[in-house]
Design a protein around this motif. Structure first.
Motif, PDB file in Angstrom:
ATOM      1  N   ASN A   9       0.805  -1.220   0.000  1.00  8.60           N
ATOM      2  CA  ASN A   9       0.000   0.000   0.000  1.00  8.60           C
ATOM      3  C   ASN A   9       0.840   1.274   0.000  1.00  8.60           C
ATOM      4  O   ASN A   9       0.631   2.157  -0.817  1.00  8.60           O
ATOM      5  N   PHE A  10       1.816   1.376   0.948  1.00  6.79           N
ATOM      6  CA  PHE A  10       2.549   2.628   1.111  1.00  6.79           C
ATOM      7  C   PHE A  10       4.063   2.513   0.979  1.00  6.79           C
ATOM      8  O   PHE A  10       4.761   3.509   1.074  1.00  6.79           O
ATOM      9  N   ALA A  12       6.080   1.443   3.171  1.00 12.23           N
ATOM     10  CA  ALA A  12       6.641   1.886   4.447  1.00 12.23           C
ATOM     11  C   ALA A  12       6.899   0.727   5.407  1.00 12.23           C
ATOM     12  O   ALA A  12       7.659   0.877   6.355  1.00 12.23           O
ATOM     13  N   GLY A  40       2.920   9.006   0.984  1.00 13.04           N
ATOM     14  CA  GLY A  40       2.551   9.815   2.128  1.00 13.04           C
ATOM     15  C   GLY A  40       2.896   9.268   3.488  1.00 13.04           C
ATOM     16  O   GLY A  40       2.778   9.975   4.474  1.00 13.04           O
ATOM     17  N   GLU A  41       3.299   8.012   3.564  1.00 15.24           N
ATOM     18  CA  GLU A  41       3.660   7.431   4.861  1.00 15.24           C
ATOM     19  C   GLU A  41       5.178   7.389   5.001  1.00 15.24           C
ATOM     20  O   GLU A  41       5.881   7.028   4.056  1.00 15.24           O
ATOM     21  N   THR A  43       8.787   5.788   6.507  1.00 20.20           N
ATOM     22  CA  THR A  43       9.262   4.446   6.824  1.00 20.20           C
ATOM     23  C   THR A  43       8.947   4.153   8.287  1.00 20.20           C
ATOM     24  O   THR A  43       9.192   4.974   9.160  1.00 20.20           O
ATOM     25  N   ASP A  44       8.396   2.988   8.550  1.00 19.26           N
ATOM     26  CA  ASP A  44       7.922   2.642   9.881  1.00 19.26           C
ATOM     27  C   ASP A  44       9.083   2.279  10.809  1.00 19.26           C
ATOM     28  O   ASP A  44       9.860   1.380  10.490  1.00 19.26           O
ATOM     29  N   ASP A 109      -0.929  -6.865   7.923  1.00 12.61           N
ATOM     30  CA  ASP A 109      -0.438  -5.510   8.188  1.00 12.61           C
ATOM     31  C   ASP A 109      -0.109  -5.386   9.678  1.00 12.61           C
ATOM     32  O   ASP A 109      -1.007  -5.351  10.510  1.00 12.61           O
ATOM     33  N   THR A 111       0.904  -2.922  11.342  1.00  7.29           N
ATOM     34  CA  THR A 111       0.638  -1.613  11.937  1.00  7.29           C
ATOM     35  C   THR A 111      -0.676  -1.591  12.714  1.00  7.29           C
ATOM     36  O   THR A 111      -0.896  -0.669  13.494  1.00  7.29           O
TER      37      THR A 111
END
Length: 140
Positions: A9-10, A12, A40-41, A43-44, A109, A111
């Motif tokens: 998705n991102f 990230a 838009g996100e 890196t986690d 996911d 997150t």
């Protein structure tokens, strides 16, 4: 297999993790990139920590979209691995104009996990270890 693109998705968490793992395991023998459907996100930090635990430094990863990757270098890959339903749809759309095999590896996911820092990190470790196993099996 000479080149692989991981899409999520991102870019990230999951696809960034897969890119770092594939580069770690296969070095220069397979060209690896990753991208997200949307931008838009950042890196986690949990993903960076989970990779750091196994000696992989992903701190310099900068998320990018499929559009950005296409502008910078094109999308000429032998294999596109999608890690989420949204990314799988985008990967299938790409194959209308790009000759590449597409595989869908449903990946949770991390997150969305809750609890203590350690409990949340366990979710990232599970994703890391699952992706690492599949990457080693598929790209060897």
């Amino acid at each position: 297999m000479q080149s692989v693109l991981f899409v999520c998705n991102f870019n990230a968490v999951r696809s960034a993790c897969a890119e770092a793992l594939a580069r770690h395991y296969f070095g220069k023998s397979v060209y690896v990139q990753s991208a997200g459907v949307r931008g838009g996100e950042p890196t986690d930090p949990f993903m960076i920590a989970a990779l750091d635990e196994i000696g992989i430094d992903a701190s310099r990863h900068r998320p990018r979209t499929l559009e950005e990757l296409e502008e910078w270098e094109g999308l000429n890959f032998d294999l596109i691995v999608s890690l989420s339903p949204e990314a799988h749809h985008a990967a299938l759309e790409l194959t209308r104009t790009v000759a590449a095999d597409v595989e869908y590896w449903p990946t949770p996911d991390p997150t969305v996990g809750q609890g203590s820092r350690e409990q949340r990190l366990d979710g990232y470790r599970d994703v890391r270890d699952g992706l690492g196993f599949r990457i080693r099996q598929r790209l060897r």
